[in-house]
Design a protein around this motif. Sequence first.
Motif, short mmCIF file in Angstrom:
data_model
loop_
_atom_site.label_atom_id
_atom_site.label_comp_id
_atom_site.label_asym_id
_atom_site.label_seq_id
_atom_site.Cartn_x
_atom_site.Cartn_y
_atom_site.Cartn_z
N ASP A 1 -7.40 1.67 7.60
CA ASP A 1 -6.87 1.46 8.95
C ASP A 1 -5.61 2.30 9.20
OD1 ASP A 1 -5.14 0.13 7.27
OD2 ASP A 1 -5.15 -1.76 8.39
N ALA A 2 -5.38 3.30 8.38
CA ALA A 2 -4.22 4.17 8.59
C ALA A 2 -4.30 4.82 9.96
CB ALA A 2 -4.16 5.24 7.50
N PRO A 3 -3.16 5.03 10.62
CA PRO A 3 -3.20 5.70 11.93
C PRO A 3 -3.70 7.12 11.80
CG PRO A 3 -0.94 5.53 11.11
CD PRO A 3 -1.79 4.71 10.19
N ILE A 4 -4.52 7.54 12.76
CA ILE A 4 -5.11 8.87 12.76
C ILE A 4 -4.56 9.66 13.94
CG2 ILE A 4 -7.28 10.15 13.11
CD1 ILE A 4 -8.69 7.95 11.55
N GLU A 5 -4.21 10.90 13.69
CA GLU A 5 -3.68 11.74 14.76
C GLU A 5 -4.64 11.78 15.94
OE1 GLU A 5 -2.16 16.35 15.51
OE2 GLU A 5 -3.32 15.83 13.72
N GLY A 6 -4.14 11.48 17.12
CA GLY A 6 -4.96 11.47 18.32
C GLY A 6 -5.68 10.17 18.57
N GLY A 7 -5.60 9.23 17.62
CA GLY A 7 -6.27 7.94 17.79
C GLY A 7 -7.63 7.90 17.11
N ALA B 1 -4.71 12.18 8.72
CA ALA B 1 -4.36 10.86 8.20
C ALA B 1 -3.47 11.07 6.99
CB ALA B 1 -5.61 10.06 7.83
N ILE B 2 -2.29 10.46 7.00
CA ILE B 2 -1.27 10.73 5.99
C ILE B 2 -0.73 9.41 5.45
CG2 ILE B 2 1.00 11.76 5.57
CD1 ILE B 2 0.40 13.72 7.84
N ALA B 3 -0.59 9.34 4.12
CA ALA B 3 0.00 8.16 3.49
C ALA B 3 0.99 8.61 2.42
CB ALA B 3 -1.07 7.27 2.88
N LEU B 4 2.13 7.95 2.37
CA LEU B 4 3.15 8.22 1.37
C LEU B 4 3.26 7.02 0.44
CD1 LEU B 4 5.56 9.80 0.19
CD2 LEU B 4 7.01 8.69 1.91
N ASP B 5 2.96 7.23 -0.84
CA ASP B 5 3.11 6.21 -1.87
C ASP B 5 4.57 6.22 -2.30
OD1 ASP B 5 3.26 4.73 -4.19
OD2 ASP B 5 1.52 5.64 -5.16
N ARG B 6 5.34 5.23 -1.82
CA ARG B 6 6.77 5.26 -2.07
C ARG B 6 7.12 4.90 -3.50
NH1 ARG B 6 8.31 0.48 2.05
NH2 ARG B 6 6.69 -1.01 1.48
N ASP B 7 6.26 4.16 -4.20
CA ASP B 7 6.55 3.77 -5.58
C ASP B 7 6.40 4.94 -6.54
OD1 ASP B 7 7.07 1.16 -4.81
OD2 ASP B 7 4.99 0.54 -5.07
N ASN B 8 5.42 5.80 -6.30
CA ASN B 8 5.13 6.91 -7.21
C ASN B 8 5.50 8.28 -6.64
OD1 ASN B 8 3.77 5.34 -9.38
ND2 ASN B 8 2.34 4.86 -7.73
N CYS B 9 6.05 8.29 -5.43
CA CYS B 9 6.45 9.55 -4.78
C CYS B 9 5.28 10.53 -4.69
CB CYS B 9 7.63 10.19 -5.50
SG CYS B 9 9.16 9.27 -5.39
N ILE B 10 4.14 10.02 -4.25
CA ILE B 10 2.94 10.83 -4.08
C ILE B 10 2.56 10.84 -2.60
CG2 ILE B 10 0.54 11.19 -4.73
CD1 ILE B 10 2.41 11.52 -7.05
N ASP C 1 -18.35 2.37 3.42
CA ASP C 1 -18.33 2.00 2.00
C ASP C 1 -16.92 1.99 1.41
OD1 ASP C 1 -17.74 4.68 1.88
OD2 ASP C 1 -19.38 5.22 0.53
N GLY C 2 -15.90 2.14 2.26
CA GLY C 2 -14.52 2.10 1.77
C GLY C 2 -13.97 3.44 1.33
N SER C 3 -14.68 4.52 1.59
CA SER C 3 -14.22 5.86 1.22
C SER C 3 -13.77 6.60 2.47
CB SER C 3 -15.34 6.63 0.52
OG SER C 3 -16.39 6.92 1.42
N TRP C 4 -13.30 7.84 2.26
CA TRP C 4 -12.94 8.73 3.36
C TRP C 4 -13.84 9.97 3.33
CZ3 TRP C 4 -9.59 8.04 7.33
CH2 TRP C 4 -8.66 7.01 7.22
N ARG C 5 -14.20 10.44 4.51
CA ARG C 5 -14.84 11.74 4.66
C ARG C 5 -13.91 12.61 5.48
NH1 ARG C 5 -17.77 13.75 8.81
NH2 ARG C 5 -18.08 11.68 9.71
N GLY D 1 1.80 13.39 18.57
CA GLY D 1 2.41 13.53 17.26
C GLY D 1 1.44 13.26 16.13
N ILE D 2 1.95 13.44 14.90
CA ILE D 2 1.15 13.23 13.70
C ILE D 2 1.67 11.99 13.00
CG2 ILE D 2 0.38 14.23 11.51
CD1 ILE D 2 0.84 16.99 12.70
N PRO D 3 0.90 10.91 12.96
CA PRO D 3 1.39 9.66 12.36
C PRO D 3 1.25 9.67 10.84
CG PRO D 3 -0.83 9.34 13.19
CD PRO D 3 -0.45 10.76 13.53
N PHE D 4 1.95 8.76 10.22
CA PHE D 4 1.80 8.54 8.78
C PHE D 4 2.09 7.07 8.48
CE2 PHE D 4 6.29 9.38 9.36
CZ PHE D 4 6.93 8.56 8.44
N VAL D 5 1.69 6.64 7.29
CA VAL D 5 1.92 5.28 6.87
C VAL D 5 2.52 5.31 5.47
CG1 VAL D 5 -0.42 5.02 5.92
CG2 VAL D 5 0.87 2.99 6.60
N VAL D 6 3.42 4.39 5.18
CA VAL D 6 4.03 4.26 3.86
C VAL D 6 3.34 3.10 3.14
CG1 VAL D 6 6.16 3.84 2.57
CG2 VAL D 6 6.22 5.16 4.71
#
Length: 470
Positions: free
Chosen positions: A41-47, A56-65, A77-81, A8-13
Motif C-alpha cells: 500500500d505504499a504511495p505511488i507517484e501519480g496515484g 514507489a519508494i521505501a526507506l528502511d530506517r533501521d538498516n539505512c537501505i 500474490d504479495g509481490s511487485w511487478r 511530486g514523488i512520494p516515499f514511505v519510511v
Amino acid sequence: LWQGSPIGIPFVVVNGDEPARPATFLYDDESDPGGYRVPLDAPIEGGPQSDGDRHAIALDRDNCILYELYRAFPQPDGSWRADSGAIFDLRAHWLRPAGWTSADAAGLPILTGLVRYEEVAAGEIRHAIRFTAPQTRRAYVWPARHYASRLTEARYPPMGQRFRLRADFDISGFSQEAQVILRALKKYGMILADNGSAWYISGAPDERWDNDALRDLRRVRGADFEAVDVSSLMVLPDSGITATGAASQAVVNAANYRAGAVSPGLIVSLFGPGIGPDEPAVFELGPDGRVGTELAGVTVRFGGLAAPLLYVSTAQINAIVPYAVTGPKTEVEVFYRGASVFRRTVSVVEAAPGVFQPVLNQDYSPNSPTNPAERGSIAVVFGTGEGATDPLGIDGQPALEIFPRPVLPGKVEVAGRPVEILYAGAAPQLVAGVFQVNFRVPEDVPAGAVPLRVSVGPYQTSPRLRLHVR
C-alpha cells in the motif's frame, strides 16, 4: 493535485522488520533482485490509477537501505511487478554498475534528490536537487551511470550533469520558501536525472506546501544557471566519495565501500585530501614476512595501534585494522611525514563482512551474466571483516601454513536459502584480514541474477550482492 493526481514523488519510511517482497522486472538485467521492503500500500507517484512513471519508494530506517521501483504495480500474490528496481545501501558509496539504470534514467537514487517540506520549513536544504529536461544526450557523466537518449549533439546535456544557480542571481524578491530552494541551487546545484519537463525540479508531496509560494520559482530561467564540471571531485569512477574538503574524509569497508563501524582485521579504505604522497605506493613484505606499518612516509593508527598498510596515495589509503582494536569506538589517525593529516572516530563491532567482487565460479573465472555458475557447482567469494579468528590473526601476516577461521559462526544464503559451505577461513597466500568462502550453488536455485548474502554472526554483507546462475 494536478488534474486530479498528487504532485511530486512520494516515499514511505519503514522499519527493518517490513517484509522483503519479491519483485519481477521488465529490465531484469539492470535491476537489483528482491526482496524489496516496499509495502503493497505504499504511495505511488501519480496515484494508484496512474499510467505515468509510478515510482514507489521505501526507506528502511533501521538498516539505512533505500528501495526504489519504476512503474510499480502491486500484485495479488504479495509481490511487485515493475519496469526496473534499485536497492541503495546508504551506508556505502558504491554507484550502480556502469551502464545500469535505476528507478531513474540516470541510474541515481531518487529520494536523495527530492525537495522535502521539512527541509524548507527548517530553512536549509543540504543536498543537490533532482531535475528533468525534455531532451538529453546519449551520454552520462559521474556520478550518473546510464543515459536514455539517441541524441548525440553536444548541445544536449548528458545525464548526471550538474547545474548551479549563478551566485549573483538576486533571490531577495522571492517567497521565503522559494529562497530556501534557491539557496540550495546556488550551493549544491541540481543534477539531471531523467527525461521530462524542462528545468523541472522534483519534490515529495506534502499537504503543507504553499503552492503559490512555490510557483514563485517559475521566474527563474535556464539562462540563470551555469553548468558545473565536477570531474575533479571524483576519487573513483564507481564511487560517490568526493576528493576535497574536510567533510570528505571517510573510513569505509574496502570490499563494498560501506561506511560505518570497523572490526578487528577489517581492510579499510581511508579517503581524504592530502593524506599521502602524490606518487602512489604499494606494500612489499618486510624481512619478517609481514606487511609493514609504514609506507612512503604514511602511518595509520587505530586507537594508537599501528595498522598494516597495503596502499597509500594523496587521496586514498588501504589499511588493515589491527586485531587488538576493541570498542565501542576507536580513533583513526593518519600521519604523513610526521604530521597528522586525518582524524576520525569510528565505532567498533565484532564483525563487518564485505565481499570483494567479482564472485568466482568453480574454475575461478569471474561470475557474470555471460559466465554464470552452474547449479550444483562450487562458487568462491573473497571478503574482509570476519572479526576475531581462531587462532588469533597476526597483523600483516599472510596465511601460509595456518589458516585461522572466524570465531563467529558463518552462513551463506543464495536466493534467500542457506547453502552448503565447504570452506570458510583465511584466504591462503593472502594477508590476514582476507577471508575465503567456498560454497555449493543449490541444484534448485532459480536461474538468473539471485541475491547472495554472507553472514558472520548477526552481521551481513550488502543486500546488492548477487550470484549469476545458469
